[in-house]
Design an enzyme around this catalytic site. Structure first.
Site, mmCIF file in Angstrom:
data_model
loop_
_atom_site.group_PDB
_atom_site.id
_atom_site.type_symbol
_atom_site.label_atom_id
_atom_site.label_comp_id
_atom_site.label_asym_id
_atom_site.label_seq_id
_atom_site.Cartn_x
_atom_site.Cartn_y
_atom_site.Cartn_z
ATOM 1 N N LYS A 223 1.212 -1.113 0.314
ATOM 2 C CA LYS A 223 -0.258 0.338 -0.153
ATOM 3 C C LYS A 223 0.981 1.245 -0.255
ATOM 4 O O LYS A 223 1.879 1.475 0.317
ATOM 5 C CB LYS A 223 -1.128 -0.072 1.131
ATOM 6 C CG LYS A 223 -2.591 -0.802 0.643
ATOM 7 C CD LYS A 223 -3.078 -0.678 1.621
ATOM 8 C CE LYS A 223 -4.302 -2.130 1.942
ATOM 9 N NZ LYS A 223 -5.687 -1.584 2.218
ATOM 10 N N ARG A 257 -4.301 -9.950 4.707
ATOM 11 C CA ARG A 257 -4.277 -10.084 3.567
ATOM 12 C C ARG A 257 -2.952 -10.024 3.129
ATOM 13 O O ARG A 257 -2.674 -8.687 2.793
ATOM 14 C CB ARG A 257 -5.183 -9.707 3.278
ATOM 15 C CG ARG A 257 -5.873 -9.421 1.695
ATOM 16 C CD ARG A 257 -7.122 -8.232 1.832
ATOM 17 N NE ARG A 257 -7.154 -8.410 0.652
ATOM 18 C CZ ARG A 257 -7.610 -7.405 -0.744
ATOM 19 N NH1 ARG A 257 -5.709 -6.438 -0.424
ATOM 20 N NH2 ARG A 257 -7.304 -7.620 -1.418
#
Ligand code: 7PM
Length: 279
Positions: A223, A257
């Site tokens: 991210k 995740r």
């Protein structure tokens, strides 16, 4: 780690070690080479490799939540995710489906999905009722705004309080609709309408988030906050992603995740051997 339990498809499973959820995108931009049949086979072989590498669950996504990504019509999203969900579920592999659409939720639950991963926390009309009528687990994720615009100057008075209040409200809405708390997983939604500072404040508050008594799912993999902190492009964020995953586990996350399963499983194996009380 303190064991938690989760009910999925009528079975209560005890989670007594961190779970690795691996990301399989079945969106056109995640394939460069052609026809649908080939795409499906390729997605299947990727998923099976991830299971070989130690993934505990496969998260299938048919609609990109990338800021600015076009939304996908229901029938197109279903065409992308249904076959893979069914094929993996038939092999006994736990499948989570990343969707905000009730019709997609219903179809994948009928096909054997073990979890609905909803970045919108069942706020779409009919989503609560649809999940209540099935028996998959559900991940309630916090997102401020909507994917198209959520990263345009997100603002909070107090991000931790706001996310906690949101999750508390979505748990209550789920319970009121008939979804047992035992089926729920919570996620602070890193990167979804949040600056670097917001994401870090929420990360520091993970131990308090455990106060809901529910398993926590977190996604840090590749991210942009990791990019902002390390000055690395998205393809160079594996070390940062591994450190973030381990930090999240140490702070009380239950499910992580990730894109890079083998590397994450290795990192977790060493962490757990060396500091077992934190994982
Ligand atoms: C653009 C923006 C592309 C965001 C991809 C993403 C999460 C999730 C995603 C998460 C849960 C990504 C995300 N992130 N579901 N789906 N938690 N529950 O980077 O953090 O994978 S999509």
């Amino acid at each position: 780690m303190i064991a938690l339990s989760l009910r999925m498809n009528g079975q209560t499973v005890t989670i007594n070690r961190p779970w690795v959820m691996s990301i399989v995108n079945v969106t056109p931009d995640s394939f460069s080479d052609g026809g649908r049949y080939f795409d499906a086979q390729k997605a299947l072989s990727r998923a099976l490799t991830m299971i070989d590498d130690g993934a505990d669950m496969i998260d299938i996504g048919g609609e990109s939540s990338r800021p600015g990504a076009p939304s996908v019509p229901e029938n197109e999203e279903l065409k992308r995710v249904l076959w893979l969900t069914e094929t993996l579920a038939q092999r006994g592999i736990p499948v989570s489906v990343d969707t905000v659409k009730p019709q997609v939720m219903r179809a994948v639950m009928d096909a054997g999905a073990a979890m609905i991963n909803d970045i919108n926390a069942l706020r779409a009309p009919g989503a609560l009722e649809t999940v209540a009528a099935g028996d998959a687990a559900v991940c309630l994720m916090h997102m401020k705004g909507e994917p198209r615009t959520m990263q345009q100057a997100p603002h909070y008075e107090n991000v931790v309080e706001e996310v906690f209040a949101f999750l508390e409200e979505r748990i209550a809405a789920g319970v009121a609709a008939g979804i047992a708390k035992e089926r729920m997983v919570l996620d602070p939604g890193f990167g979804f309408g949040k600056t670097v500072e917001h994401n870090l404040a929420l990360m520091h508050a993970l131990p308090q988030l455990r106060g809901f008594g529910l398993p926590l799912l977190v996604g840090w993999s590749r991210k942009s906050t990791l990019g902002a902190l390390t000055h690395r492009a998205v393809t160079e964020r594996l070390p940062a992603s591994l450190a973030a995953a381990l930090a999240a586990i140490a702070l009380g996350a239950t499910i992580i995740r990730v894109h890079d399963v083998r590397e994450t499983v290795d990192a977790l194996t060493i962490w757990r051997a060396m500091i077992p009380e934190t994982a």
